[in-house]
Design a protein around this motif. Structure first.
Motif, PDB file in Angstrom:
ATOM      1  N   GLY A  49      90.099 -85.294  29.919  1.00  0.00           N
ATOM      2  CA  GLY A  49      90.254 -84.830  31.289  1.00  0.00           C
ATOM      3  C   GLY A  49      90.713 -85.842  32.304  1.00  0.00           C
ATOM      4  O   GLY A  49      90.516 -85.637  33.496  1.00  0.00           O
ATOM      5  N   VAL A  50      91.359 -86.952  31.909  1.00  0.00           N
ATOM      6  CA  VAL A  50      91.845 -87.920  32.894  1.00  0.00           C
ATOM      7  C   VAL A  50      93.070 -87.350  33.584  1.00  0.00           C
ATOM      8  O   VAL A  50      94.016 -86.901  32.951  1.00  0.00           O
ATOM      9  N   ASP A  51      93.048 -87.364  34.896  1.00  0.00           N
ATOM     10  CA  ASP A  51      94.107 -86.732  35.682  1.00  0.00           C
ATOM     11  C   ASP A  51      95.143 -87.715  36.212  1.00  0.00           C
ATOM     12  O   ASP A  51      96.198 -87.299  36.675  1.00  0.00           O
ATOM     13  N   GLY A  52      94.867 -89.007  36.172  1.00  0.00           N
ATOM     14  CA  GLY A  52      95.858 -89.961  36.634  1.00  0.00           C
ATOM     15  C   GLY A  52      95.292 -91.350  36.819  1.00  0.00           C
ATOM     16  O   GLY A  52      94.165 -91.643  36.407  1.00  0.00           O
ATOM     17  N   VAL A  53      96.096 -92.216  37.436  1.00  0.00           N
ATOM     18  CA  VAL A  53      95.689 -93.596  37.665  1.00  0.00           C
ATOM     19  C   VAL A  53      95.903 -93.946  39.130  1.00  0.00           C
ATOM     20  O   VAL A  53      96.723 -93.351  39.826  1.00  0.00           O
ATOM     21  N   ILE A  54      95.133 -94.948  39.568  1.00  0.00           N
ATOM     22  CA  ILE A  54      95.299 -95.521  40.908  1.00  0.00           C
ATOM     23  C   ILE A  54      95.581 -97.005  40.704  1.00  0.00           C
ATOM     24  O   ILE A  54      94.752 -97.719  40.131  1.00  0.00           O
ATOM     25  N   GLN A  55      96.746 -97.450  41.142  1.00  0.00           N
ATOM     26  CA  GLN A  55      97.143 -98.841  40.976  1.00  0.00           C
ATOM     27  C   GLN A  55      96.909 -99.607  42.271  1.00  0.00           C
ATOM     28  O   GLN A  55      97.483 -99.272  43.299  1.00  0.00           O
ATOM     29  N   LEU A  56      96.067-100.633  42.209  1.00  0.00           N
ATOM     30  CA  LEU A  56      95.906-101.550  43.345  1.00  0.00           C
ATOM     31  C   LEU A  56      96.703-102.798  43.014  1.00  0.00           C
ATOM     32  O   LEU A  56      96.171-103.785  42.506  1.00  0.00           O
ATOM     33  N   ARG A  57      97.997-102.716  43.210  1.00  0.00           N
ATOM     34  CA  ARG A  57      98.894-103.788  42.774  1.00  0.00           C
ATOM     35  C   ARG A  57      99.125-104.803  43.891  1.00  0.00           C
ATOM     36  O   ARG A  57      99.462-104.438  45.002  1.00  0.00           O
ATOM     37  N   PHE A  58      98.969-106.089  43.529  1.00  0.00           N
ATOM     38  CA  PHE A  58      99.334-107.163  44.454  1.00  0.00           C
ATOM     39  C   PHE A  58     100.498-107.949  43.873  1.00  0.00           C
ATOM     40  O   PHE A  58     100.697-109.102  44.215  1.00  0.00           O
ATOM     41  N   ILE A 103     101.662 -97.491  34.752  1.00  0.00           N
ATOM     42  CA  ILE A 103     102.178 -96.119  34.906  1.00  0.00           C
ATOM     43  C   ILE A 103     102.031 -95.369  33.591  1.00  0.00           C
ATOM     44  O   ILE A 103     101.644 -94.194  33.551  1.00  0.00           O
ATOM     45  N   GLY A 104     102.325 -96.076  32.490  1.00  0.00           N
ATOM     46  CA  GLY A 104     102.255 -95.446  31.171  1.00  0.00           C
ATOM     47  C   GLY A 104     100.873 -95.033  30.749  1.00  0.00           C
ATOM     48  O   GLY A 104     100.705 -94.230  29.827  1.00  0.00           O
ATOM     49  N   ARG A 105      99.814 -95.550  31.432  1.00  0.00           N
ATOM     50  CA  ARG A 105      98.452 -95.195  31.043  1.00  0.00           C
ATOM     51  C   ARG A 105      98.146 -93.712  31.248  1.00  0.00           C
ATOM     52  O   ARG A 105      97.274 -93.164  30.597  1.00  0.00           O
ATOM     53  N   CYS A 106      98.843 -93.068  32.183  1.00  0.00           N
ATOM     54  CA  CYS A 106      98.528 -91.662  32.442  1.00  0.00           C
ATOM     55  C   CYS A 106      99.569 -90.734  31.814  1.00  0.00           C
ATOM     56  O   CYS A 106      99.551 -89.530  32.067  1.00  0.00           O
ATOM     57  N   LEU A 107     100.485 -91.286  31.001  1.00  0.00           N
ATOM     58  CA  LEU A 107     101.507 -90.472  30.350  1.00  0.00           C
ATOM     59  C   LEU A 107     101.219 -90.419  28.862  1.00  0.00           C
ATOM     60  O   LEU A 107     100.998 -91.449  28.231  1.00  0.00           O
ATOM     61  N   SER A 108     101.236 -89.245  28.293  1.00  0.00           N
ATOM     62  CA  SER A 108     100.950 -89.095  26.873  1.00  0.00           C
ATOM     63  C   SER A 108     101.760 -87.954  26.290  1.00  0.00           C
ATOM     64  O   SER A 108     102.025 -86.949  26.957  1.00  0.00           O
ATOM     65  N   VAL A 109     102.153 -88.138  25.028  1.00  0.00           N
ATOM     66  CA  VAL A 109     102.937 -87.116  24.358  1.00  0.00           C
ATOM     67  C   VAL A 109     102.147 -85.819  24.177  1.00  0.00           C
ATOM     68  O   VAL A 109     102.705 -84.745  24.010  1.00  0.00           O
ATOM     69  N   ASN A 110     100.807 -85.920  24.209  1.00  0.00           N
ATOM     70  CA  ASN A 110      99.965 -84.736  24.001  1.00  0.00           C
ATOM     71  C   ASN A 110      99.541 -84.071  25.310  1.00  0.00           C
ATOM     72  O   ASN A 110      98.697 -83.188  25.309  1.00  0.00           O
ATOM     73  N   GLN A 111     100.116 -84.495  26.436  1.00  0.00           N
ATOM     74  CA  GLN A 111      99.633 -84.046  27.733  1.00  0.00           C
ATOM     75  C   GLN A 111     100.310 -82.748  28.174  1.00  0.00           C
ATOM     76  O   GLN A 111     101.520 -82.597  28.069  1.00  0.00           O
ATOM     77  N   PHE A 112      99.518 -81.812  28.685  1.00  0.00           N
ATOM     78  CA  PHE A 112     100.048 -80.508  29.091  1.00  0.00           C
ATOM     79  C   PHE A 112      99.932 -80.277  30.604  1.00  0.00           C
ATOM     80  O   PHE A 112     100.287 -79.229  31.085  1.00  0.00           O
ATOM     81  N   ARG A 113      99.440 -81.259  31.345  1.00  0.00           N
ATOM     82  CA  ARG A 113      99.275 -81.088  32.779  1.00  0.00           C
ATOM     83  C   ARG A 113      99.907 -82.293  33.483  1.00  0.00           C
ATOM     84  O   ARG A 113      99.769 -83.432  33.019  1.00  0.00           O
ATOM     85  N   GLN A 114     100.593 -82.041  34.574  1.00  0.00           N
ATOM     86  CA  GLN A 114     101.298 -83.126  35.257  1.00  0.00           C
ATOM     87  C   GLN A 114     100.299 -84.126  35.832  1.00  0.00           C
ATOM     88  O   GLN A 114      99.473 -83.795  36.667  1.00  0.00           O
ATOM     89  N   PRO A 115     100.361 -85.403  35.400  1.00  0.00           N
ATOM     90  CA  PRO A 115      99.437 -86.412  35.923  1.00  0.00           C
ATOM     91  C   PRO A 115      99.893 -86.882  37.304  1.00  0.00           C
ATOM     92  O   PRO A 115     100.998 -86.604  37.751  1.00  0.00           O
ATOM     93  N   ILE A 116      99.012 -87.614  37.961  1.00  0.00           N
ATOM     94  CA  ILE A 116      99.332 -88.126  39.297  1.00  0.00           C
ATOM     95  C   ILE A 116      99.091 -89.630  39.326  1.00  0.00           C
ATOM     96  O   ILE A 116      98.127 -90.132  38.753  1.00  0.00           O
ATOM     97  N   VAL A 117      99.997 -90.351  39.971  1.00  0.00           N
ATOM     98  CA  VAL A 117      99.905 -91.804  40.096  1.00  0.00           C
ATOM     99  C   VAL A 117      99.847 -92.163  41.573  1.00  0.00           C
ATOM    100  O   VAL A 117     100.739 -91.793  42.345  1.00  0.00           O
ATOM    101  N   PHE A 118      98.779 -92.868  41.969  1.00  0.00           N
ATOM    102  CA  PHE A 118      98.698 -93.423  43.318  1.00  0.00           C
ATOM    103  C   PHE A 118      99.000 -94.916  43.214  1.00  0.00           C
ATOM    104  O   PHE A 118      98.206 -95.691  42.662  1.00  0.00           O
ATOM    105  N   ASP A 119     100.162 -95.315  43.697  1.00  0.00           N
ATOM    106  CA  ASP A 119     100.580 -96.710  43.637  1.00  0.00           C
ATOM    107  C   ASP A 119     100.300 -97.352  44.988  1.00  0.00           C
ATOM    108  O   ASP A 119     101.054 -97.190  45.943  1.00  0.00           O
ATOM    109  N   LEU A 120      99.185 -98.098  45.070  1.00  0.00           N
ATOM    110  CA  LEU A 120      98.752 -98.690  46.338  1.00  0.00           C
ATOM    111  C   LEU A 120      99.026-100.191  46.325  1.00  0.00           C
ATOM    112  O   LEU A 120      98.586-100.903  45.407  1.00  0.00           O
TER     113      LEU A 120
END
Length: 828
Positions: free
Chosen positions: A304-313, A324-341
């Motif tokens: 049930g992971v829905d996405g990632v939040i990146q605190l990038r410096f 970014i690739g952590r929330c992308l998977s070949v077996n995924q059926f729901r669009q993930p979300i990435v918050f790039d902060l």
């Protein structure tokens, strides 16, 4: 185990390439099923000895989910902690390296190369999502280690286009404006009204945070089912602050929120427990981490992971695309979300990712096997329109706010005015006198490329005739733009000299000739030195010992001739001329030796020359002195008689009979040495008593009691007994230290002739302990013992036999007892 078409294609290509190559690699983005490919390869090579190397044990867990076949796993850290002897005993048929870009690191590169040298007929298979080491001079490890043998290459954007990975909902935002605030305040600090402006900026930031800050952004973009996120922080020390801020935001939106922290210092067992709790958590929850998820585990392994939040410096492409690739998977059926902060405007690089996607979708290439999209959200219409609605830039408003305040104080206007005035006067903008303009242009080009340059400013620069797009690396274009080329030794200077040679050979067009003449290149004279000119200069350098070091131009010529000599890239005539002057056998060390000889003949008696004299005598006595050096020494009247080594007893008598011995530097130094030997327990009781009898006492107690000290002869006898006694399993710590000490003294020439001969008789410099270990195993095998250790030893003898590295005397001994080199199956 579900093997997708792109994975099967990679497996087929790997097996095909391994028929003719020893090194093969795969470059696939994270989440495309790397563990499945490795598991399939282990199944295919099930009868062979397989070793897998990865950054953490998490990848081992992933692989074992898909195969029951046995394999050995090492982490990179485990390899680093292994001794040289253990590394030399690592043998295998196939070595699979996960995240192979890591072997570019200095220590791991050394270890892998040493393992490679011991397994020259084995196969190496590598996997990585990012083979380029961006922060290490852009080294491409696929080319450097795997010789460019890429069995399958899929970029992240290619995988998204082919529906292998889903297109994420991507939100770019500012995590903190503290850095930008301090930078702006620093610019206006010299202004008369800086206090007013500082308060005004501070007030504007507070208003922005209330209206368009992180709380507003998360409220706007979080969907009702977006409850489980992994949060990437740059450092462990930043996790607590990030937890407070993000937990507060999620509580305002979702209510109660659970948080987990998975970091390396927790240990493997604790992280596994936390990972399971996070996976089983159905409510809103955040998992904070630093490096545990950057490589080796995918989010599809967590429920049930829905996405990632990146605190990038940082703007490191490796880390950026891995996360970014952590929330992308070949077996995924729901669009993930990435918050790039990000915490500064320069780190905003989402436009680069978006631009790569648009470019790929507009291209006609469609070489990858597509995965049926079925009901996967966000994957039914992979086109440019979908990209536009999946990328949200929430940084525009705050960037415009800062641009508004920095307009009056930003030095950009001053630098732009300087550039404008320089162009109006017709002065070159790339010469040394105008480096400020040159740097200003390059700075704006970089900002333009990353989308952080204000469009209005970009237009003003372009109106002056300056191109902001990436400048072509074509050297003709650089010369047209007025690039500085007349600096000897630079690539552009060498290229211009090559154009002069092409002109003399009538290989240039009229247009090219005009460009070169306009740039100031004199085409009518051949200023290049010939081979004979350089050779004459080199001869003068050899004759005149006062000329040191060699000038840069001559040094580069000598380097090129040496490389060409060994690679057969120079003519036979040139080779002959180089041989006549002894070019190949003459090194920098020989030049240093000649300098020392010159000092000696001039009567210099400093410490370095005295040491040099001693080493010449030692080299002559041992037969290591080069003939031409011996000839020059004899011509200089050098005395090869060995320097007499004063014995302990003779030095003791000198001190005993000389009341003012402390005024003699050599005797005082000898006394200090005896004190050191006493404290280390290396001074015998007899010698200690003799020193006490003449008033020399040592205050501290020695490390070992006097009755445990052994002389050189006693240690030598113990060492002989150890080598000849098969019942003694291993050397004592004291004997090991003694052997190591004797080797060190042997190499530094600090042993007497008799001691050196005694050690040579035992072959101490050839490490006879390993020979003893081999001999003991041989005797046990000869008597019929077949323990697991001996079977491994027998297998190793067979491997060395097939590789041609088995010593002749060992081979003869094995054949004498009827050892069959084909009795045990050995796969090469």
């Amino acid at each position: 185990m579900n093997v997708y078409p792109h994975n099967q294609l990679a497996i087929n290509n790997i097996l095909a390439l391994l028929n003719s190559k020893s090194k093969v690699c795969v470059v696939h983005p994270t989440g495309t099923g790397k563990a499945v490919i490795i598991a399939q390869l282990l199944n295919h090579f099930s009868t062979r000895k397989n070793i897998v190397i990865g950054p953490t044990t998490l990848i081992e867990t992933e692989i074992r989910k898909h195969t029951q076949k046995d394999f050995i796993f090492y982490t990179f850290k485990a390899l680093e902690l292994m001794s040289d002897e253990d590394i030399s005993n690592v043998f295998f048929d196939n070595l699979i390296i996960d995240e192979f870009h890591r072997i570019g690191a200095k220590e791991w590169n050394r270890i892998i190369k040493e393992i490679e040298s011991n397994n020259i007929k084995s196969k190496f298979i590598g996997f990585s999502a990012t083979p380029i080491r961006y922060l290490d001079n852009n080294r491409d490890m696929a080319q450097e280690f795997f010789d460019g043998n890429i069995a399958s290459y899929i970029s992240l954007v290619q995988a998204i286009k082919a529906n292998i990975l889903p297109l994420p909902r991507y939100v770019s935002a500012i995590y903190s404006v503290d850095n930008e605030y301090r930078s702006l305040v620093k610019k206006i600090i010299g202004s008369n009204s800086h206090k007013i402006y500082t308060e005004k900026i501070h007030s504007a930031i507070i208003n922005w945070e209330k209206a368009s800050g992180l709380l507003s952004i998360f409220t706007k973009h979080l969907r009702s089912y977006d409850n489980k996120f992994i949060v990437f922080c740059s450092k462990v020390s930043e996790i607590e602050a990030a937890r407070k801020k993000l937990t507060s935001i999620f509580q305002s939106i979702k209510g109660k929120v659970n948080s987990y922290t998975i970091i390396s210092s927790n240990g493997y067992a604790q992280n596994n427990v936390l990972l399971k709790h996070f996976s089983d958590d159905d409510g809103p929850c955040l998992c904070f981490t630093v490096d545990m998820f950057n490589e080796a585990i995918h989010l599809d392994g967590i429920k049930g992971v829905d996405g990632v939040i990146q605190l990038r410096f940082t703007a490191s492409p490796n880390i950026y695309y891995q996360q970014i690739g952590r929330c992308l998977s070949v077996n995924q059926f729901r669009q993930p979300i990435v918050f790039d902060l990000v915490n500064n405007f320069n780190s905003i690089i989402h436009s680069q990712f978006k631009g790569e996607l648009e470019k790929e979708f507009l291209s006609n290439s469609n070489e990858l096997p597509q995965i049926p999209i079925d009901a996967r959200l966000g994957r039914a219409t992979t086109n440019k329109d979908l990209i536009n609605v999946s990328f949200f830039d929430e940084t525009k408003e705050i960037r415009e706010l800062f641009a508004k305040f920095s307009g009056e104080f930003d030095p950009w206007e001053t630098q732009f005015a300087l550039l404008e005035e320089t162009i109006k006067k017709g002065q070159p903008i790339t010469s040394k006198e105008n480096t400020a303009c040159f740097r200003f242009i390059n700075s704006n080009r970089q900002k333009f490329r990353y989308g952080s340059l204000d469009p209005e400013r970009a237009k003003r620069v372009q109106d002056l005739g300056i191109r902001l797009e990436v400048v072509s690396k074509n050297k003709w274009g650089m010369i047209k733009d007025g690039a500085v080329w007349n600096i000897p030794g630079t690539p552009l200077f060498n290229w211009m000299q090559h154009q002069r040679s092409r002109f003399l050979q009538s290989k240039l067009t009229e247009e090219e000739i005009i460009i070169l003449r306009n740039a100031g290149l004199d085409l009518d004279s051949n200023l290049q030195k010939s081979f004979d000119d350089y050779l004459s200069e080199y001869k003068l350098y050899r004759l005149d010992i006062s000329v040191t070091p060699m000038n840069k131009e001559l040094k580069n010529w000598a380097k090129n001739q040496r490389n060409g000599y060994f690679k057969n890239r120079i003519s036979a005539e040139h080779k002959q001329k180089l041989d006549e002057v002894g070019f190949i056998g003459y090194t920098d060390k020989d030049r240093q030796w000649e300098l020392s000889l010159n000092k000696y003949t001039c009567g210099s008696i400093d410490k370095s020359i005295l040491e040099w004299i001693r080493w010449q005598k030692v080299a002559f006595q041992d037969g290591f002195l080069k003939p031409w050096r011996e000839e020059k020494l004899r011509a200089a009247g050098f005395d090869f008689t060995p320097t007499k080594i004063t014995s302990w007893e003779e030095t003791f008598e000198l001190i005993k009979n000389n009341p003012k011995w402390e005024e003699v530097k050599a005797l005082k130094k000898w006394r200090i040495e005896q004190g050191r030997r006493f404290r280390e327990g290396c001074l015998s009781e007899e010698k200690t008593e003799l020193l006490r009898s003449i008033g020399i006492h040592f205050s501290s107690v020695p490390f070992r009691a006097f009755n445990t000290h052994k002389s050189f002869e006693e240690h030598l006898e113990v060492y002989k007994q150890f080598l000849n006694d098969p019942a003694e399993p291993s050397m004592s710590k004291e004997l090991k230290n003694w052997v190591a000490n004797q080797r060190s003294k042997y190499n530094r020439g600090r042993l007497s002739t008799a001691q050196r001969h005694a050690l040579d008789a035992l072959g101490i410099m050839n490490k006879p302990v390993k020979e003893r270990s081999w001999r003991l195993k041989f005797e046990d095998y000869k008597l019929g013992s077949r323990s697991s250790v001996l079977l491994e030893w027998a297998s190793r003898q067979q491997k060395e036999y097939y590789k041609g590295t088995l010593e002749i005397n060992r081979k003869e001994k094995l054949l004498a007892i009827g050892f069959n080199f084909n009795a045990i199956s050995v796969i090469i």
